[in-house]
Design a protein around this motif. Structure first.
Motif, PDB file in Angstrom:
ATOM      1  N   ARG A 298       0.745  -1.172   0.111  1.00 20.82           N
ATOM      2  CA  ARG A 298      -0.123   0.146   0.023  1.00 20.82           C
ATOM      3  C   ARG A 298       0.984   1.176  -0.324  1.00 20.82           C
ATOM      4  NH1 ARG A 298      -2.791  -1.375   4.325  1.00 20.82           N
ATOM      5  NH2 ARG A 298      -1.770  -0.013   5.400  1.00 20.82           N
ATOM      6  N   ASP A 299       1.778   0.944   0.571  1.00 17.56           N
ATOM      7  CA  ASP A 299       2.819   2.140   1.062  1.00 17.56           C
ATOM      8  C   ASP A 299       3.203   2.233  -0.698  1.00 17.56           C
ATOM      9  OD1 ASP A 299       2.419   2.718   3.002  1.00 17.56           O
ATOM     10  OD2 ASP A 299       4.079   1.902   4.007  1.00 17.56           O
ATOM     11  N   ALA A 300       3.993   1.497  -0.750  1.00 15.25           N
ATOM     12  CA  ALA A 300       4.138   1.379  -2.187  1.00 15.25           C
ATOM     13  C   ALA A 300       3.769   1.931  -3.624  1.00 15.25           C
ATOM     14  CB  ALA A 300       5.219   0.366  -2.928  1.00 15.25           C
ATOM     15  N   VAL A 301       2.375   1.819  -3.635  1.00 12.93           N
ATOM     16  CA  VAL A 301       1.214   2.083  -4.624  1.00 12.93           C
ATOM     17  C   VAL A 301       1.358   3.952  -4.065  1.00 12.93           C
ATOM     18  CG1 VAL A 301      -0.883   2.234  -5.395  1.00 12.93           C
ATOM     19  CG2 VAL A 301       0.222   0.022  -4.549  1.00 12.93           C
ATOM     20  N   ALA A 302       1.583   4.049  -3.371  1.00 14.48           N
ATOM     21  CA  ALA A 302       1.328   5.634  -2.878  1.00 14.48           C
ATOM     22  C   ALA A 302       2.448   6.066  -3.203  1.00 14.48           C
ATOM     23  CB  ALA A 302       0.892   5.709  -1.415  1.00 14.48           C
ATOM     24  N   ARG A 306       2.702   9.154  -5.900  1.00  9.90           N
ATOM     25  CA  ARG A 306       3.278  10.895  -6.097  1.00  9.90           C
ATOM     26  C   ARG A 306       4.662  10.246  -6.839  1.00  9.90           C
ATOM     27  NH1 ARG A 306       4.211   9.212  -1.387  1.00  9.90           N
ATOM     28  NH2 ARG A 306       6.552   8.973  -1.842  1.00  9.90           N
ATOM     29  N   ARG A 307       5.329   9.972  -6.613  1.00  9.87           N
ATOM     30  CA  ARG A 307       6.127   9.999  -7.958  1.00  9.87           C
ATOM     31  C   ARG A 307       6.124  10.608  -9.247  1.00  9.87           C
ATOM     32  NH1 ARG A 307      11.291   6.184  -4.550  1.00  9.87           N
ATOM     33  NH2 ARG A 307      11.124   6.736  -2.623  1.00  9.87           N
ATOM     34  N   SER A 308       5.525   9.718  -9.770  1.00  7.39           N
ATOM     35  CA  SER A 308       4.598   9.600 -10.913  1.00  7.39           C
ATOM     36  C   SER A 308       4.453  11.072 -11.270  1.00  7.39           C
ATOM     37  CB  SER A 308       4.049   8.759 -11.103  1.00  7.39           C
ATOM     38  OG  SER A 308       4.117   6.942 -11.495  1.00  7.39           O
ATOM     39  N   ARG A 309       3.385  11.875 -10.363  1.00 10.21           N
ATOM     40  CA  ARG A 309       2.810  12.968 -10.093  1.00 10.21           C
ATOM     41  C   ARG A 309       3.416  14.066 -10.218  1.00 10.21           C
ATOM     42  NH1 ARG A 309       0.904  16.833  -7.166  1.00 10.21           N
ATOM     43  NH2 ARG A 309      -1.238  17.847  -7.559  1.00 10.21           N
ATOM     44  N   GLN A 310       5.206  13.666  -9.430  1.00  5.12           N
ATOM     45  CA  GLN A 310       5.727  14.699  -9.524  1.00  5.12           C
ATOM     46  C   GLN A 310       6.825  15.253 -10.302  1.00  5.12           C
ATOM     47  OE1 GLN A 310       8.177  13.868  -5.710  1.00  5.12           O
ATOM     48  NE2 GLN A 310       6.668  14.430  -4.819  1.00  5.12           N
ATOM     49  N   HIS A 311       7.486  13.361 -11.629  1.00  6.44           N
ATOM     50  CA  HIS A 311       7.422  13.559 -12.272  1.00  6.44           C
ATOM     51  C   HIS A 311       7.236  14.449 -13.776  1.00  6.44           C
ATOM     52  CE1 HIS A 311      10.759  12.001 -15.234  1.00  6.44           C
ATOM     53  NE2 HIS A 311      10.827  11.356 -15.977  1.00  6.44           N
TER      54      HIS A 311
END
Length: 471
Positions: A298-302, A306-311
């Motif tokens: 669950r933490d990995a998906v989040a 988050r990182r995809s959105r930042q990228h």
């Protein structure tokens, strides 16, 4: 012996001869009693409840055995070989073989313990400690033979009573934490005579059942959980039997033991590959990695989101920057910039022209004003305005002074009215005078028969004094 009396007046010898009395010392009497007790009673078996236990630094134990109405002093010397000495405690039921004797320095009889048998829980505790030592010596508790519990079990075997509270606790915890975990129940009794054999048979049955499905994907078991709820030592005794320890040792499947409560320890806990404090704790230990992995996933998906959105935001920013650079270098942008520069120059020129025109207009208006001020008619008008203003100021001052005098006159009239005798008479007072006209202030100014005049608010009346009172 004393001489008999010959008459009623002869009493014989009141005291016998001292040589004929046998006087014992305290020590002699205690020694005689000790010999009688040791010879006639000797060794006896006595059962009772331990009380007043004291263990001296020398290692000797002193206590009393009591029942409903009596108690006996007992002593267990350090060198006497008895089982369960370390378990001796107040309130324990005890059966002893002891020698009845007298402790001569205090003159009290006591029991010297030779053999001791614990009753009830004490007996079970001795048996537990004995089996524990035997199994430890045989290597049953050796950490090196403990097997690793699978981190992500898919199917487990459960050894417990199908009607107890433990199975409900285990199923509830597993459904809450790892609903996909399969459970194979091998039911058995967990208390009473023969329960130990049933537990051992259930463990063996699960091993055989799992061995028949050893091929991949055939549904073999990953581990076995043996469990029951809390209870007394007698209730948990089935898990302290040698047959259960042997079954756990022979199991090729890892075994988790979750018997009783936090304070309960059984032989099965010591032999098993993993011990859990309670049935619920056992289920939680088995599913611990699965729950932790769900949290990690669950933490990995989040984190991925988050990182995809930042990228993506970074790429969009770069795209805007490139678009901005491209826009600044295009011919259309250059033409627009030049057109805007021309408009700025035109605006500045117009602002300067308008500013100069306003300055000229202000100068012309100032000249007209100066010309008007120097004209005689204008000076006459200014003097006329000054005279009018002086007249207005004098009128306002006169009116103000007149109002002040009027206010002062009214105030003086009010004070005069307050001090007037007529005002005092109007409030109910009166003024009495003698015939000579003098105001009467004291009763001794008058005597009986004098005529007096009394003035009130409205009118005067005459009266004659009948009596005076000078008090």
């Amino acid at each position: 012996m004393p001489r008999k009396a010959s008459t009623q007046w002869e009493f014989g010898e009141l005291f016998p001869d001292k040589d004929l009395r046998r006087v014992l010392t305290v020590s002699e009497l205690n020694t005689s009693i000790r010999r009688i007790l040791e010879e006639r009673i000797g060794t006896v078996w006595v059962g009772g409840e331990v009380t007043n236990l004291r263990v001296q630094a020398s290692g000797h134990a002193y206590f009393s055995l009591k029942d409903e109405s009596s108690q006996l002093n007992c002593v267990l010397f350090r060198g006497t070989p008895v089982a369960g000495r370390q378990l001796l405690d107040n309130g324990m039921k005890l059966l002893i073989e002891a020698e009845l004797t007298v402790y001569e320095p205090r003159g009290q009889y006591q029991l010297i313990v030779q053999t001791m048998e614990l009753q009830g829980v004490g007996r079970l505790q001795v048996a537990f400690e004995k089996l524990k030592r035997e199994l430890a010596a045989a290597g049953y508790f050796d950490p090196g033979r403990k097997r690793i519990i699978p981190a992500f079990p898919q199917k487990i075997g459960l050894v417990t009573s199908p009607t107890g509270a433990a199975i409900r606790d285990v199923l509830h915890a597993i459904r809450r934490r790892h609903p996909g975990l399969e459970i194979v129940l091998s039911p058995c009794r967990v208390q009473g005579d023969g329960a130990g054999e049933e537990i051992a048979e259930a463990i063996a049955t699960l091993n055989l059942w799992s061995a028949s499905r050893h091929l991949p994907g055939s549904g073999a078991l990953d581990l076995i959980l043996i469990t029951r709820g809390g209870g007394s030592l007698e209730d948990l005794w089935a898990f302290n039997e040698r047959v259960v320890a042997d079954a756990i040792l022979k199991s090729y499947l890892p075994v988790v033991s979750a018997v009783g409560h936090e304070i309960d320890f059984t032989i099965s806990d010591l032999v098993a590959d993993l011990r859990a404090a309670t049935p619920t704790a056992g289920a939680e230990l088995i599913t611990e990695k699965a729950v932790a992995s769900r949290t990690v996933i669950r933490d990995a998906v989040a984190t991925i989101h988050r990182r995809s959105r930042q990228h993506l935001l970074g790429l969009m920013g770069q795209l805007r920057e490139l678009s901005h650079r491209l826009g600044r270098g295009s011919p259309l942008r250059l033409v627009r910039d030049r057109m805007q520069a021309v408009d700025d120059v035109r605006s500045r020129v117009l602002r300067r022209i308008n500013l100069r025109l306003r300055e000229l207009e202000v100068s012309a208006q100032a000249a007209v004003v100066r010309h008007r001020r120097t004209h005689p008619l204008q000076r006459l008008l200014r003097h006329q305005k000054a005279v009018d203003a002086a007249i207005k100021r004098g009128t306002r001052a006169f009116n103000s002074r007149l109002r002040s005098l009027n206010t002062a006159t009214v105030a003086a009239l009010d004070r005069l009215r307050l001090l007037s005798p007529a005002n005092t008479l109007a409030r109910g007072y009166s003024i009495t005078t003698e015939e000579r006209g003098s105001i009467v202030r004291q009763a001794d100014q008058l005597k009986a028969g004098d005529r007096v005049s009394t003035q009130v608010a409205k009118g005067i009346f005459v009266s004659q004094v009948i009596q005076t009172d000078r008090s």
